[in-house]
Scaffold this active site. Structure first.
Site, mmCIF file in Angstrom:
data_model
loop_
_atom_site.group_PDB
_atom_site.id
_atom_site.type_symbol
_atom_site.label_atom_id
_atom_site.label_comp_id
_atom_site.label_asym_id
_atom_site.label_seq_id
_atom_site.Cartn_x
_atom_site.Cartn_y
_atom_site.Cartn_z
ATOM 1 C CB CYS A 1 -6.818 -1.659 3.119
ATOM 2 S SG CYS A 1 -7.953 -0.494 3.718
ATOM 3 C CB CYS B 1 -4.358 5.086 5.947
ATOM 4 S SG CYS B 1 -3.650 3.716 4.993
ATOM 5 C CG HIS C 1 -13.560 -0.727 6.167
ATOM 6 N ND1 HIS C 1 -12.454 -0.782 5.186
ATOM 7 C CD2 HIS C 1 -12.773 0.191 7.123
ATOM 8 C CE1 HIS C 1 -11.266 0.060 5.611
ATOM 9 N NE2 HIS C 1 -11.903 0.702 6.766
ATOM 10 C CG ASN D 1 -8.338 8.374 -0.547
ATOM 11 O OD1 ASN D 1 -7.817 7.317 0.012
ATOM 12 N ND2 ASN D 1 -9.719 8.574 -0.097
ATOM 13 C CG ASN E 1 -2.051 1.012 1.104
ATOM 14 O OD1 ASN E 1 -2.715 1.108 2.322
ATOM 15 N ND2 ASN E 1 -2.397 1.448 -0.030
ATOM 16 C CD GLU F 1 -7.243 1.514 0.543
ATOM 17 O OE1 GLU F 1 -7.499 2.492 1.103
ATOM 18 O OE2 GLU F 1 -6.117 0.854 0.466
ATOM 19 N NE ARG F 2 -13.789 6.685 1.959
ATOM 20 C CZ ARG F 2 -14.169 7.371 3.100
ATOM 21 N NH1 ARG F 2 -15.285 7.641 3.442
ATOM 22 N NH2 ARG F 2 -13.235 7.419 4.130
ATOM 23 C CB THR G 1 -8.647 0.855 8.299
ATOM 24 O OG1 THR G 1 -8.731 1.008 6.664
ATOM 25 C CG2 THR G 1 -7.979 1.837 8.952
ATOM 26 N N GLY G 2 -8.734 -1.854 6.292
ATOM 27 C CA GLY G 2 -9.616 -3.042 5.919
ATOM 28 C C GLY G 2 -9.417 -4.370 6.410
#
Length: 290
Positions: A227, A77, A169, A68, A17, A218-219, A229-230
């Site tokens: 990700c 993040c 999420h 982003n 990432n 990811e948004r 947090t994902g």
């Protein structure tokens, strides 16, 4: 290049990432959203999933603002937080091995594991997962939580578990994770009406009680190699659905992250590495929007 505006940067990645990091402790560049769009472009810029500005804070050791690739600002993040831990220690901005970081999702605590003067891994206390639909936010039939709720979106039914780790999420468990699922359906789900602020979309496959495979749309950035947090949201969703234990290794396109959801504190902990890629100077295009 004389007379052209320029910005010094460091490019780093956490499990693939990748973000461009700006030391904004003294001077904050103009128009960070526009700068993120320009510098993140993989053909005409440095190329990244977004831009992270490291700034002073009145509440913590440092403050993070992250954008982003499309210029939208994100709350948090996990991978970028780990990279900041490595950055501030190895660039000499701190000698602490426990660093507090102000984000739009609150203050996070970074614990650095240091070997021979280098940060080998960072554990981030990501705080408590948020399950209340109105706080994620997500539209839900239940006022308590949205766990394994069926939604009809664009003519297809999805079983969604919604979690916020400071950002929204939607986790979908599947027996097989395909490009079509991530790239086509993930893109549509991000902007579905049930997500007022859009959402990150995780597609997860259970390997066993302690291992999960995941890909993420990811948004604001599209598919990324990881990700943080994902990964945390996915483990929370897996535990809530009775699919895994609370300590799980999440396998992503860019590597592995260790996630632990602690019973006593209700906090989720994210552990993984962070790597420097390059230092450089970005020359702002003449089209740069001030």
């Amino acid at each position: 290049m004389e007379g052209k505006k320029k910005v010094k940067f460091t490019k780093m990645h956490g499990a693939g990432n990748d973000y461009v990091y700006i030391n904004a402790m003294e001077i904050v560049p103009d128009n960070l959203p526009s700068l993120s769009r320009q510098i993140s472009d993989r053909h005409f810029g440095v190329g990244s999933d977004g831009l992270v500005a490291i700034m002073p804070s009145s509440k913590a050791d440092f403050r993070m603002r992250m954008f982003n690739a499309d210029g939208s600002e994100a709350e948090m993040c996990g991978n970028a937080s780990r990279c900041i831990g490595k950055y501030v220690f190895e660039k000499g901005l701190t000698d602490k091995t426990e660093v507090t970081l102000e984000t739009l999702a609150g203050i996070k605590i970074l614990k650095l594991e240091v070997r021979n003067g280098e940060v080998s891994s960072v554990t981030v206390d990501m705080g408590e997962p948020e399950l209340r639909p109105e706080a994620i936010p997500v539209r839900s039939e239940s006022m308590v939580s949205k766990i394994s709720e069926r939604e009809l979106i664009n003519g297809r039914e999805y079983v969604i578990t919604a979690v916020s780790m400071g950002n929204p999420h939607a986790v979908i468990f599947t027996d097989s994770i395909t490009d079509k699922l991530v790239l086509e359906e993930g893109s549509c789900l991000e902007t579905a009406d049930i997500f007022p602020n859009k959402s990150n979309i995780e597609f997860a496959r259970i390997i066993d009680r302690n291992h999960v495979e995941m890909r993420v749309w990811e948004r604001g950035s599209g598919e990324t190699f990881a990700c943080g947090t994902g990964a945390c949201a996915t483990v929370v969703a897996a535990v809530l659905n009775g699919l895994t234990e609370q300590r799980v290794v999440v396998k992503l396109l860019g590597g592995e992250l260790e996630i632990y959801w602690d019973d006593r504190s209700n906090h989720v902990f994210l552990k993984g590495g962070a790597e420097f890629i390059a230092d450089g100077v970005f020359y702002l295009p003449t089209t740069y929007e001030l």
